[in-house]
Design an enzyme around this catalytic site. Structure first.
Site, PDB file in Angstrom:
ATOM      1  N   CYS A 117       0.816  -1.227   0.000  1.00 32.84           N
ATOM      2  CA  CYS A 117       0.000   0.000   0.000  1.00 32.84           C
ATOM      3  C   CYS A 117       0.847   1.274   0.000  1.00 32.84           C
ATOM      4  O   CYS A 117       0.325   2.359  -0.244  1.00 32.84           O
ATOM      5  CB  CYS A 117      -0.947   0.002   1.187  1.00 32.84           C
ATOM      6  SG  CYS A 117      -2.125  -1.359   1.104  1.00 32.84           S
ATOM      7  N   HIS A 257      -3.348   7.252   2.391  1.00 35.11           N
ATOM      8  CA  HIS A 257      -3.753   5.934   1.901  1.00 35.11           C
ATOM      9  C   HIS A 257      -5.155   5.630   2.421  1.00 35.11           C
ATOM     10  O   HIS A 257      -5.460   5.906   3.585  1.00 35.11           O
ATOM     11  CB  HIS A 257      -2.754   4.889   2.405  1.00 35.11           C
ATOM     12  CG  HIS A 257      -3.169   3.492   2.146  1.00 35.11           C
ATOM     13  ND1 HIS A 257      -3.593   3.065   0.898  1.00 35.11           N
ATOM     14  CD2 HIS A 257      -3.244   2.408   2.967  1.00 35.11           C
ATOM     15  CE1 HIS A 257      -3.898   1.783   0.977  1.00 35.11           C
ATOM     16  NE2 HIS A 257      -3.705   1.364   2.211  1.00 35.11           N
ATOM     17  N   ASN A 287     -10.177   0.166  -0.570  1.00 39.36           N
ATOM     18  CA  ASN A 287      -8.711   0.163  -0.514  1.00 39.36           C
ATOM     19  C   ASN A 287      -8.179  -0.526  -1.778  1.00 39.36           C
ATOM     20  O   ASN A 287      -8.279  -1.742  -1.906  1.00 39.36           O
ATOM     21  CB  ASN A 287      -8.270  -0.585   0.751  1.00 39.36           C
ATOM     22  CG  ASN A 287      -6.751  -0.644   0.902  1.00 39.36           C
ATOM     23  OD1 ASN A 287      -6.005  -0.273  -0.007  1.00 39.36           O
ATOM     24  ND2 ASN A 287      -6.290  -1.119   2.044  1.00 39.36           N
TER      25      ASN A 287
HETATM   26  O1  UT7 Z   1      -3.958  -1.193   3.532  1.00 38.18           O
HETATM   27  C1  UT7 Z   1      -2.940  -1.804   4.280  1.00 38.18           C
HETATM   28  C2  UT7 Z   1      -3.043  -1.476   5.708  1.00 38.18           C
HETATM   29  N1  UT7 Z   1      -4.315  -1.996   6.227  1.00 38.18           N
HETATM   30  C3  UT7 Z   1      -4.956  -1.322   7.144  1.00 38.18           C
HETATM   31  O2  UT7 Z   1      -4.552  -0.242   7.509  1.00 38.18           O
HETATM   32  C4  UT7 Z   1      -6.178  -1.981   7.755  1.00 38.18           C
HETATM   33  C5  UT7 Z   1      -6.139  -1.805   9.237  1.00 38.18           C
HETATM   34  N2  UT7 Z   1      -7.219  -2.509   9.959  1.00 38.18           N
HETATM   35  C6  UT7 Z   1      -8.518  -2.151   9.880  1.00 38.18           C
HETATM   36  O3  UT7 Z   1      -8.881  -1.300   9.086  1.00 38.18           O
HETATM   37  C7  UT7 Z   1      -9.482  -2.791  10.846  1.00 38.18           C
HETATM   38  O4  UT7 Z   1      -8.779  -3.432  11.855  1.00 38.18           O
HETATM   39  C8  UT7 Z   1     -10.466  -3.799  10.182  1.00 38.18           C
HETATM   40  C9  UT7 Z   1     -11.433  -3.053   9.291  1.00 38.18           C
HETATM   41  C10 UT7 Z   1      -9.696  -4.822   9.391  1.00 38.18           C
HETATM   42  C11 UT7 Z   1     -11.284  -4.509  11.258  1.00 38.18           C
HETATM   43  O5  UT7 Z   1     -11.961  -3.571  12.090  1.00 38.18           O
HETATM   44  P1  UT7 Z   1     -11.850  -3.656  13.678  1.00 38.18           P
HETATM   45  O6  UT7 Z   1     -12.691  -2.593  14.208  1.00 38.18           O
HETATM   46  O7  UT7 Z   1     -10.403  -3.636  14.028  1.00 38.18           O
HETATM   47  O8  UT7 Z   1     -12.524  -5.031  13.981  1.00 38.18           O
HETATM   48  P2  UT7 Z   1     -11.940  -6.277  14.787  1.00 38.18           P
HETATM   49  O9  UT7 Z   1     -11.044  -7.069  13.889  1.00 38.18           O
HETATM   50  O10 UT7 Z   1     -11.421  -5.832  16.104  1.00 38.18           O
HETATM   51  O11 UT7 Z   1     -13.246  -7.103  15.017  1.00 38.18           O
HETATM   52  C12 UT7 Z   1     -14.313  -6.606  15.874  1.00 38.18           C
HETATM   53  C13 UT7 Z   1     -15.507  -7.550  15.769  1.00 38.18           C
HETATM   54  C14 UT7 Z   1     -15.120  -9.024  15.908  1.00 38.18           C
HETATM   55  O12 UT7 Z   1     -16.169  -9.671  16.605  1.00 38.18           O
HETATM   56  P3  UT7 Z   1     -15.994 -10.015  18.160  1.00 38.18           P
HETATM   57  O13 UT7 Z   1     -14.791 -10.867  18.275  1.00 38.18           O
HETATM   58  O14 UT7 Z   1     -15.812  -8.687  18.842  1.00 38.18           O
HETATM   59  O15 UT7 Z   1     -17.283 -10.693  18.494  1.00 38.18           O
HETATM   60  C15 UT7 Z   1     -15.121  -9.517  14.492  1.00 38.18           C
HETATM   61  O16 UT7 Z   1     -15.421 -10.890  14.376  1.00 38.18           O
HETATM   62  O17 UT7 Z   1     -16.096  -7.415  14.480  1.00 38.18           O
HETATM   63  C16 UT7 Z   1     -16.232  -8.708  13.881  1.00 38.18           C
HETATM   64  N3  UT7 Z   1     -16.110  -8.529  12.433  1.00 38.18           N
HETATM   65  C17 UT7 Z   1     -17.162  -8.295  11.632  1.00 38.18           C
HETATM   66  N4  UT7 Z   1     -18.464  -8.180  11.872  1.00 38.18           N
HETATM   67  C18 UT7 Z   1     -19.271  -7.924  10.830  1.00 38.18           C
HETATM   68  C19 UT7 Z   1     -14.971  -8.541  11.698  1.00 38.18           C
HETATM   69  N5  UT7 Z   1     -15.269  -8.329  10.402  1.00 38.18           N
HETATM   70  C20 UT7 Z   1     -16.613  -8.173  10.344  1.00 38.18           C
HETATM   71  C21 UT7 Z   1     -17.509  -7.917   9.293  1.00 38.18           C
HETATM   72  N6  UT7 Z   1     -18.822  -7.810   9.565  1.00 38.18           N
HETATM   73  N7  UT7 Z   1     -17.090  -7.755   8.016  1.00 38.18           N
END
Ligand code: UT7
Length: 337
Positions: A117, A257, A287
């Site tokens: 990225c 980004h 993205n």
């Molecule tokens: O481009 C290269 C660099 N990449 C980035 O900069 C990406 C950085 N990361 C992010 O943007 C975020 O961490 C994500 C968008 C990938 C994830 O968001 P988050 O707020 O960090 O979610 P999380 O992984 O902490 O998950 C929170 C909850 C989990 O459920 P529990 O364990 O709390 O019950 C996940 O299972 O959200 C759940 N979850 C979803 N729920 C509905 C994860 N993905 C989804 C989804 N729909 N698509």
């Protein structure tokens, strides 16, 4: 001898026509429009459908063609094409060589570089170096990815994030005080474990097993990557602003980004720049990895004014990240007239 600067003189772009919205996404994996909008900020993404049988070079060829048409530059005067992509059509030959062949650029050499990225951020630095060395006068720098080709549509934690698209800039020599002025770029391979594609390269060749285990897709530990992205991008922007004596009032645009709208706004908040001065198009572009920065320029070009101070920043796999300071070289609306 007068100092030579490398200035951008035009932007071209292309996104595929197919749009995958959150409603369709929530039929593919267990998710919802509300979750994706709240946690990522993506509503729709452009997707290059696999049945079209084309890859990143197709999108880049369209973007470069648009750039050549709109700038009316003689294609035979393009001396080099630098491509930043993580999703080349093939391991070899390079995507750049395919684009050069498609457009019949007769006096041009080209190559791909991969920094995930942060690819376009690094590619601008490489391109600017080619110009300021005095060896080249006019080149094209491209960034773009077909992220759908390595997105696991069974993994709800990654698949809503990504989209496909490509864009490019013309970069030319000038003795005026415009162009890429300073960069702060860093890489740290210790980030490998948190964001990578496990198979397909020389360390883990493709096999039936790697396909069965779905090892040819993006693997991301979202929360860890998120924290690093906010910190590293904010630090890099602060460093480059301080080093060039730029106050928040001096910054016309932050060009971040587009990984997550929460990352973009956090970076802006940290250095006190109002969101109205941050280029944000993640809602409809998602993205696109190496494509995000030039696609922002492509969409915001009409708003850009000669002399605007822009700070680009990116963070991606590696980890690779940084920020660059550019003084914009033309009124973007000149292409609308
Ligand atoms: O481009 C290269 C660099 N990449 C980035 O900069 C990406 C950085 N990361 C992010 O943007 C975020 O961490 C994500 C968008 C990938 C994830 O968001 P988050 O707020 O960090 O979610 P999380 O992984 O902490 O998950 C929170 C909850 C989990 O459920 P529990 O364990 O709390 O019950 C996940 O299972 O959200 C759940 N979850 C979803 N729920 C509905 C994860 N993905 C989804 C989804 N729909 N698509």
């Amino acid at each position: 001898m007068e100092k030579i600067n490398a200035v951008i003189t035009g932007v071209g772009g292309f996104v595929p026509s197919y749009i995958l919205d959150n409603e369709e996404m929530s039929r593919i994996v267990d998710t919802s429009d509300e979750w994706i909008m709240e946690r990522i900020g993506v509503k729709t993404r452009h997707i290059l459908k696999p049945e079209e049988g084309v890859g990143t070079s197709y999108m880049m060829t369209k973007a470069v063609k648009q750039l050549l048409d709109k700038t009316q530059v003689d294609p035979d005067t393009i001396e080099a094409l630098v491509v930043a992509t993580t999703t080349p059509d093939y391991h070899f030959p390079s995507t750049a060589s395919l684009v050069i062949g498609n457009l019949d650029l007769k006096n041009c050499f080209g190559f791909d570089m991969e920094a995930a990225c942060a690819g376009f951020l690094y590619a601008m630095e490489v391109g600017a170096g080619m110009i300021t060395s005095g060896r080249h006068k006019r080149i094209i720098v491209c960034g773009g990815d077909c992220m759908s080709s390595m997105t696991n549509y069974e993994d709800r934690t990654t698949c809503p994030i990504f989209g496909d698209g490509a864009a490019c800039v013309m970069m030319e020599a000038t003795t005026e005080e415009y162009g890429l002025i300073d960069s702060y770029l860093r890489t740290d391979g210790k980030g490998y474990e948190h964001l990578h594609m496990a198979a397909g390269g020389s360390a883990c060749m493709p096999s039936h097993e790697t396909v069965d285990k779905r090892m040819h897709f993006v693997y991301q530990e979202g929360r860890t990557v998120f924290k690093h992205a906010v910190t590293k991008m904010s630090d890099a922007v602060e460093t480059i602003a301080k080093r060039n004596n730029l106050t928040k009032e001096d910054i016309a645009w932050i060009v971040p980004h587009q990984a997550n709208v929460r990352i973009e706004t956090a970076v802006a908040r940290r250095i006190g720049v109002d969101e109205s001065h941050v280029m944000i198009n993640i809602e409809h572009m998602a993205n696109t990895s190496g494509g995000t920065l030039p696609l922002c320029l492509w969409e915001y070009e009409p708003k850009l004014k000669k002399g605007d101070n822009l700070i680009f920043t990116a963070f991606g796999a590696g980890f690779s990240w940084g920020a660059s300071y550019m003084k914009w070289g033309y009124d973007g609306d000149k292409f609308c007239k």
